[in-house]
Design an enzyme around this catalytic site. Structure first.
Site, short mmCIF file in Angstrom:
data_model
loop_
_atom_site.label_atom_id
_atom_site.label_comp_id
_atom_site.label_asym_id
_atom_site.label_seq_id
_atom_site.Cartn_x
_atom_site.Cartn_y
_atom_site.Cartn_z
N GLN B 19 -73.40 -46.99 71.11
CA GLN B 19 -73.86 -47.04 69.97
C GLN B 19 -74.80 -48.25 69.75
OE1 GLN B 19 -70.16 -46.97 67.74
NE2 GLN B 19 -70.77 -48.33 66.47
N CYS B 25 -71.27 -45.05 64.47
CA CYS B 25 -70.15 -44.47 65.02
C CYS B 25 -70.05 -43.01 64.41
CB CYS B 25 -68.86 -45.43 64.76
SG CYS B 25 -68.35 -45.41 63.10
N HIS B 167 -63.35 -46.66 61.81
CA HIS B 167 -64.43 -46.24 62.78
C HIS B 167 -64.08 -44.77 62.98
CE1 HIS B 167 -66.57 -46.91 66.48
NE2 HIS B 167 -65.20 -46.71 67.28
N ASN B 194 -64.75 -42.91 72.77
CA ASN B 194 -65.44 -43.97 71.68
C ASN B 194 -66.90 -44.05 72.25
OD1 ASN B 194 -65.59 -45.92 69.91
ND2 ASN B 194 -64.38 -47.31 71.07
#
Lengths: 104, 229
Positions: B19, B25, B167, B194
Site C-alpha cells: 500500500q 489498508c 488496520h 498484509n
C-alpha cells in the site's frame, strides 16, 4: 532481565544501535536529506529498538526487531500505514452471516 | 472443520501487495476478500484494483459519524463492499493500477471484472470465523496493529494490545499449532495477509494467536460473496 547480572554499559551501547541503524539504512535503502533529519531518525530508531525489545518480552512467541518501519514514530506509522476508520467492534446494523455447522 | 487450512494452497490468494505510505489498508482488505470470493465463484483468480476504491469510494458507515471511505486517509471494508455493490463492480488491477496516492476517479464500468452479490459480518465466535473462512473464502478483518511495527516472524500472541492502531487485513487461513518454546506448547494461529509488501513479516504475512480475540482480530470480520455474471 536477570537481576543477578548488573548492566555495566549504557542502553544505546547494549542495543548496538549504531550498527543496527547502518544495517537498517542499507537493507531498506533509507537516506535522509539533512544531518538534522538523520539524527532525529536515529533517535526514533533507538526508541523503536527499545520498543522491539519490550514487544519481544510481551509477545514471546513472535520475533520482534528491526523492520522497514523502525525509523517511524508510532504516530507516523499509524498515519502512513494503517487507516481503519472505526473502533474494533462488530457492526450492529450490518447483515449477519448465518451460523454454519462446525461439527464433522 | 479441518485442523489446518490455507486458501493460498488452493490458489485463491493473489501475491502480497504494498500500500506504500497511504492509509488504504481497508481497500486491500476488501479487494483481497473479493478476489477470493470471485475465485470461488468463477475459478479465476483476478487481481483487483484498490486504486478504484481509493479514488472513487466515499461511502460512509451509517453507524458511526465521520467513518467515511477517504482514500489514503482511511476507510472501512464494509463501506467498500457497499460501494462495490452500488457501483456495479471492480476493475482489474492492471486496468486501474495502484499509485499509492489519492486521485481523481476514472472508473470504467465496461471494464468491471468482479462484482459483489452480498456481504455480511461474522460473529465473534472463532469456530464460526473458521467455518466462514473455509466455506466462503478469505475474510476481511480488522486488527490492532501495535505489535506489527516491530514484527518479524513467529506467532504473535501479546499479553495486552494497544489502542488506536487499527488496520484492515485479510484472513486467509489457520494452523493447528506452531511450537512456542517459551510457552512449551503448540499455539493455534490465524494466517493474515498484509499489504506492506513481501519484505515485511513472514514474506508479507502475519501469524496471530487464535485464542481470546487477541488484538481484536475477531471483532470485525466480514465475508463477501461474488456475483457471477
Amino acid at each position: 532481565d536477570d537481576l543477578l547480572i548488573r548492566q555495566v554499559v549504557d542502553d544505546d551501547h547494549s542495543l548496538n544501535a549504531e550498527h543496527h541503524f547502518t544495517k537498517f539504512k542499507t537493507t531498506f535503502g533509507k537516506t535522509y536529506a539533512t544531518e538534522e533529519e538523520h539524527n532525529y531518525r536515529f533517535a526514533v530508531f533507538k526508541s523503536n529498538l527499545r520498543r522491539a525489545k519490550k514487544h519481544a518480552k510481551l509477545d514471546p512467541s513472535a520475533v520482534h526487531g528491526v523492520t522497514k518501519f523502525s525509523d517511524l514514530t508510532p504516530r507516523e506509522f499509524r498515519r502512513q500505514f494503517l487507516g481503519l476508520k472505526r473502533r474494533l467492534r462488530l457492526p450492529a446494523d450490518a447483515h449477519k452471516a448465518p451460523i454454519l455447522p462446525t461439527n464433522n | 472443520l479441518p485442523e489446518d487450512f490455507d486458501w493460498r494452497d488452493k490458489g485463491a490468494v493473489t501475491g502480497v501487495k504494498d500500500q506504500g505510505s497511504c492509509g488504504s489498508c481497508w481497500s486491500f482488505s476488501a479487494t483481497g476478500a473479493l478476489e477470493g470470493a470471485h475465485f470461488l465463484a468463477t475459478g479465476n483468480l483476478e487481481s483487483l484494483s484498490e486504486q478504484q476504491l481509493v479514488d472513487c469510494d466515499n461511502v460512509c458507515d451509517p453507524e458511526e459519524q465521520g467513518a467515511c471511505d477517504a482514500g489514503c486517509n482511511g476507510g472501512l471494508m464494509n463501506n467498500a463492499f457497499q460501494y462495490i455493490l452500488q457501483s456495479g463492480g471492480v476493475q482489474r488491477e492492471k486496468d486501474y493500477p495502484y499509485t499509492g496516492r489519492d486521485g481523481k476517479c476514472h472508473f470504467d464500468k465496461s471494464k468491471i471484472v468482479a462484482s459483489v452479490s452480498n456481504f455480511s459480518v461474522v460473529s465473534l465466535d472463532e469456530d464460526q470465523i473458521a467455518a466462514n473462512l473455509v466455506h466462503n473464502g478469505p475474510l476481511a478483518v480488522a486488527i490492532n496493529a501495535v505489535y506489527m511495527q516491530t514484527y518479524i516472524g513467529g506467532v504473535s500472541c501479546p499479553y495486552i494490545c494497544g489502542k488506536h492502531q487499527d488496520h484492515g487485513v485479510l484472513l486467509v487461513g489457520y494452523g493447528a499449532g506452531e511450537y512456542a518454546p517459551i510457552r512449551l506448547k503448540k499455539k493455534p494461529f490465524w494466517i493474515i495477509k498484509n499489504s506492506w509488501g513481501e519484505n515485511w513479516g513472514e514474506n508479507g504475512y502475519y501469524k496471530i494467536c487464535r485464542v481470546r480475540n487477541i488484538c481484536g482480530v475477531d471483532s470485525m470480520v466480514s465475508t463477501v460473496a461474488a456475483a457471477i455474471s
